[in-house]
Design a protein around this motif. Structure first.
Motif, PDB file in Angstrom:
ATOM      1  N   CYS A  59       0.904  -1.146  -0.036  1.00  0.00           N
ATOM      2  CA  CYS A  59       0.002   0.101  -0.213  1.00  0.00           C
ATOM      3  C   CYS A  59       0.886   1.146  -0.080  1.00  0.00           C
ATOM      4  CB  CYS A  59      -0.797  -0.059   1.235  1.00  0.00           C
ATOM      5  SG  CYS A  59      -2.145  -1.204   1.097  1.00  0.00           S
ATOM      6  N   ARG A  60       0.061   2.496  -0.450  1.00  0.00           N
ATOM      7  CA  ARG A  60       1.097   3.544  -0.491  1.00  0.00           C
ATOM      8  C   ARG A  60       1.128   4.332   0.778  1.00  0.00           C
ATOM      9  NH1 ARG A  60       0.497   7.576  -4.540  1.00  0.00           N
ATOM     10  NH2 ARG A  60       0.682   9.801  -3.484  1.00  0.00           N
ATOM     11  N   MET A  61       0.213   4.010   1.808  1.00  0.00           N
ATOM     12  CA  MET A  61       0.319   4.781   2.899  1.00  0.00           C
ATOM     13  C   MET A  61       0.170   3.937   4.290  1.00  0.00           C
ATOM     14  SD  MET A  61       1.335   8.013   2.332  1.00  0.00           S
ATOM     15  CE  MET A  61       0.674   8.982   3.682  1.00  0.00           C
ATOM     16  N   TYR A  62       0.671   4.292   5.352  1.00  0.00           N
ATOM     17  CA  TYR A  62       0.588   3.233   6.500  1.00  0.00           C
ATOM     18  C   TYR A  62       0.354   3.834   7.854  1.00  0.00           C
ATOM     19  CZ  TYR A  62       1.597  -0.393  10.029  1.00  0.00           C
ATOM     20  OH  TYR A  62       1.448  -1.118  10.928  1.00  0.00           O
ATOM     21  N   LEU A  63      -0.261   3.530   8.716  1.00  0.00           N
ATOM     22  CA  LEU A  63      -0.448   3.837  10.099  1.00  0.00           C
ATOM     23  C   LEU A  63      -0.793   2.769  11.104  1.00  0.00           C
ATOM     24  CD1 LEU A  63      -0.746   6.357  12.199  1.00  0.00           C
ATOM     25  CD2 LEU A  63      -3.196   6.093  11.777  1.00  0.00           C
ATOM     26  N   ASN A  64       0.208   2.884  12.189  1.00  0.00           N
ATOM     27  CA  ASN A  64       0.028   1.928  13.235  1.00  0.00           C
ATOM     28  C   ASN A  64      -0.736   2.168  14.426  1.00  0.00           C
ATOM     29  OD1 ASN A  64       0.524  -0.103  15.618  1.00  0.00           O
ATOM     30  ND2 ASN A  64       2.118  -1.055  14.533  1.00  0.00           N
ATOM     31  N   LEU A  65      -1.850   1.817  14.657  1.00  0.00           N
ATOM     32  CA  LEU A  65      -2.593   2.491  15.504  1.00  0.00           C
ATOM     33  C   LEU A  65      -2.213   2.174  17.200  1.00  0.00           C
ATOM     34  CD1 LEU A  65      -6.181   2.089  14.400  1.00  0.00           C
ATOM     35  CD2 LEU A  65      -4.814   4.148  14.378  1.00  0.00           C
ATOM     36  N   GLU A  66      -1.060   1.421  17.378  1.00  0.00           N
ATOM     37  CA  GLU A  66      -0.573   1.073  18.693  1.00  0.00           C
ATOM     38  C   GLU A  66      -0.456   2.436  19.525  1.00  0.00           C
ATOM     39  OE1 GLU A  66      -0.238  -1.358  21.729  1.00  0.00           O
ATOM     40  OE2 GLU A  66      -0.611  -2.150  19.834  1.00  0.00           O
ATOM     41  N   GLY A  67      -1.037   2.707  20.589  1.00  0.00           N
ATOM     42  CA  GLY A  67      -0.894   3.779  21.270  1.00  0.00           C
ATOM     43  C   GLY A  67      -1.158   4.894  20.650  1.00  0.00           C
ATOM     44  N   TYR A  68      -1.948   4.956  19.532  1.00  0.00           N
ATOM     45  CA  TYR A  68      -2.230   6.346  18.587  1.00  0.00           C
ATOM     46  C   TYR A  68      -3.225   7.303  19.541  1.00  0.00           C
ATOM     47  CZ  TYR A  68      -4.079   9.050  14.749  1.00  0.00           C
ATOM     48  OH  TYR A  68      -4.405  10.118  13.816  1.00  0.00           O
ATOM     49  N   PHE A  69      -4.157   6.582  20.108  1.00  0.00           N
ATOM     50  CA  PHE A  69      -5.040   7.379  20.994  1.00  0.00           C
ATOM     51  C   PHE A  69      -4.471   7.723  22.211  1.00  0.00           C
ATOM     52  CE2 PHE A  69      -7.737   5.940  17.369  1.00  0.00           C
ATOM     53  CZ  PHE A  69      -8.241   7.155  17.138  1.00  0.00           C
ATOM     54  N   LEU A  70      -3.387   7.507  22.713  1.00  0.00           N
ATOM     55  CA  LEU A  70      -3.036   7.751  24.096  1.00  0.00           C
ATOM     56  C   LEU A  70      -1.910   9.134  23.970  1.00  0.00           C
ATOM     57  CD1 LEU A  70      -2.323   4.047  25.094  1.00  0.00           C
ATOM     58  CD2 LEU A  70      -4.388   5.572  25.638  1.00  0.00           C
ATOM     59  N   THR A  71      -1.731   9.436  22.696  1.00  0.00           N
ATOM     60  CA  THR A  71      -0.787  10.499  22.575  1.00  0.00           C
ATOM     61  C   THR A  71      -1.626  11.814  22.180  1.00  0.00           C
ATOM     62  OG1 THR A  71      -0.102   9.748  20.404  1.00  0.00           O
ATOM     63  CG2 THR A  71       1.353   8.927  22.333  1.00  0.00           C
ATOM     64  N   ASN A  72      -0.957  12.690  21.860  1.00  0.00           N
ATOM     65  CA  ASN A  72      -1.606  13.948  21.107  1.00  0.00           C
ATOM     66  C   ASN A  72      -1.341  13.824  19.745  1.00  0.00           C
ATOM     67  OD1 ASN A  72      -2.446  15.091  23.584  1.00  0.00           O
ATOM     68  ND2 ASN A  72      -0.434  16.189  23.975  1.00  0.00           N
ATOM     69  N   CYS A  73      -2.421  13.730  19.060  1.00  0.00           N
ATOM     70  CA  CYS A  73      -1.935  13.567  17.647  1.00  0.00           C
ATOM     71  C   CYS A  73      -2.994  14.259  16.786  1.00  0.00           C
ATOM     72  CB  CYS A  73      -2.049  12.147  17.054  1.00  0.00           C
ATOM     73  SG  CYS A  73      -3.312  11.152  17.707  1.00  0.00           S
TER      74      CYS A  73
END
Length: 128
Positions: free
Chosen positions: A114-128
């Motif tokens: 795929c073109r773009m990738y995101l790992n959600l591990e800890g994603y909603f625990l940090t300021n993003c």
């Protein structure tokens, strides 16, 4: 209101959905402002599209964030996209070009090309 919704809304915006699509809508009362399209699998998800009628970036971002929340709540950590039309939104949501991802050992093979990738591990625990 942003919520998962019936796929019939895609027809009203002229969007053809993959067979296994999950749709999220953005509405103001009964007025459809836009929708998001994603496909959810056991260990990965594809974010296929973010469509807002007036192109309001804050609504696009909010819808994208809500889609990622649904994915995260299902325990899915690997999210990918091939949609170049939403590059700006993907970048704002912290997706990276797949070539810039250093550790691919745990990635499902379905997302490797795929073109773009995101790992959600800890994603909603940090300021993003």
């Amino acid at each position: 209101t942003i919520k998962t919704d019936d796929a019939k809304w895609a027809d009203t915006m002229g969007i053809t959905l993959p067979d296994d699509a999950t749709v999220m809508t953005v509405k103001d009362g009964d007025e459809l402002l836009g929708l998001g399209v994603m496909r959810l699998f056991e260990s990965y998800a594809f974010l296929d599209g973010i469509y807002i009628k007036d192109g309001d970036f804050s609504l696009e971002y909010g819808l994208g964030k809500s889609m990622l929340n649904v994915i995260d709540l299902r325990g899915i950590r690997h999210v990918a996209s091939d949609n170049a039309d939403i590059q700006k939104q993907l970048t704002a949501l912290k997706f990276k070009p797949i070539d810039d991802v250093e550790d691919k050992a745990d990635m499902p093979k379905e997302v490797l090309n795929c073109r773009m990738y995101l790992n959600l591990e800890g994603y909603f625990l940090t300021n993003c």
